[in-house]
Motif scaffolding. Sequence first.
Motif: not given
Length: 501
Positions: A47-63
Amino acid sequence: MEQVAVLTDKDKKRRSLVLGSLILGMFMASIEATIVATAIPAIVGDLGGFKLYSWVFSAYLLMNALTILIYGKLSDLFGRKPVFLFGLIVFLIGSLCAGFAGSMKLLILFRVIQGLGAGAVQPIAMTIVGDLYTIKERSQIQGYLSSVWGISAICGPALGGVFVEYISWSWVFWINLPLGILSIIGILIFFNEKVEKQKHSIDYLGSFLMFVVISSLMIVLIQGGVAWSWLSLPVLLLILLFVIGIILFIWRERKAQEPVVPLVIWQNPLIAIANTVSLTTGIVTIGLTTFLPSFVQSIMGQSAIIAGFTLTTMSIGWPLSSTIVGRLLLKRSHRLLLTIGGAFLVVGGILFFLLNGEKGPIYAAISSFVIGLGMGSTSTIFIVAIQNSVPWKLRGAATSSNMFMRMLGSAIGAALLGGLLNTRLQNFISEHGAKEHLTINSANAVLENKSVNLSAHAMALLKHGLEVALHSVYIGVFIFTVISLILIICIPKKYFSSRDE
């Protein structure tokens, strides 16, 4: 009045079917934390978007973290069954959509939806068990539920590796569908609930303020120094929002009839330090589960299955030490056992500090195992110590606060270490005069192992830069293991059992 959930058919077989349905739902939610970690290099490569890498985890864990406490109170108002089913359905919708995501931004959105549903699964399942089983039965049943997390932690990384290697990364999300559907069917058919509604006040304002505080901090940690300079207006405004949010949140929690986070339990030094350690160890855990597979695959050149193996060893060390420590608590000093657990964390942190591409996956697996030993022993002792240090009426709040802080640590850790990774990689590219030709997102090519119109020199530079950036992450992991040990040593001696005196 006390709210009670009962089965119309008191037959043990029917009740065991409800338990089986709960276990399926918990397994589905718990495996998500580890199965995605192994697949994320392939996902980013696609998908690309390496700079958004950590958001895949952060978004899930935050909610997930933000909704746990809210769902608990909603279950008191409307019953366990509808809240549990709502959480499962929302989680499945997010899982289905995540498998079809065509970009990193869409994937992050669907991960938010997953987290929104997952927040209802574990706490409500535990509550239903408390409703259905007697006090004598609960210890054995809770053992079954705890084993779900151990099994999922072991299976998740390996299963994610198999999907990536032989099928498609989409299946790390779609595997949830059959499990979730079976859980829903079982709860609908076999669990009949009689609800005597109890009036509760849900602290929506406190929940919103907590969301503002954590979100603003996470955005600063991820974007600061990368998308925005540290002294830019967006960063300064977010920091201001963070500070104001904390002040308002503390004010609100002091006034709320039923606060999201009861501040009274934080006045106990043992709980305050234990929860802080849970925050720091949550950062350590997510630092490994999020970034170790990328290191093993992109730097060591190993397969996704081997990357999964290096995480599985941590999942073996965790329940192993937890079981051993649980038996030793009756015979040995709690303070001594806790300090030994903290020492294991630091030793594991040192091993990761020394990790490089030449050491190989066996070294990484041993390092993960040592960290797992530290995690299992410290988490077990803290739960026992916390529950022994408060009266019965505060025991639930004190226990859930510790679970919440660990999840919060994971959410913040994904953002903090992800921001560190991005910043270090961007600086490395600038230091080597490649800023005009390479960006952070160029690292997608390394994760995917495809040149994508890049020269061999550019690929080698990116690979070296990624190794340097990931090493910075492991320096951060090491620092947080040291902080954890220092905090453990600082716990006042009087808060341990008499054998510690």
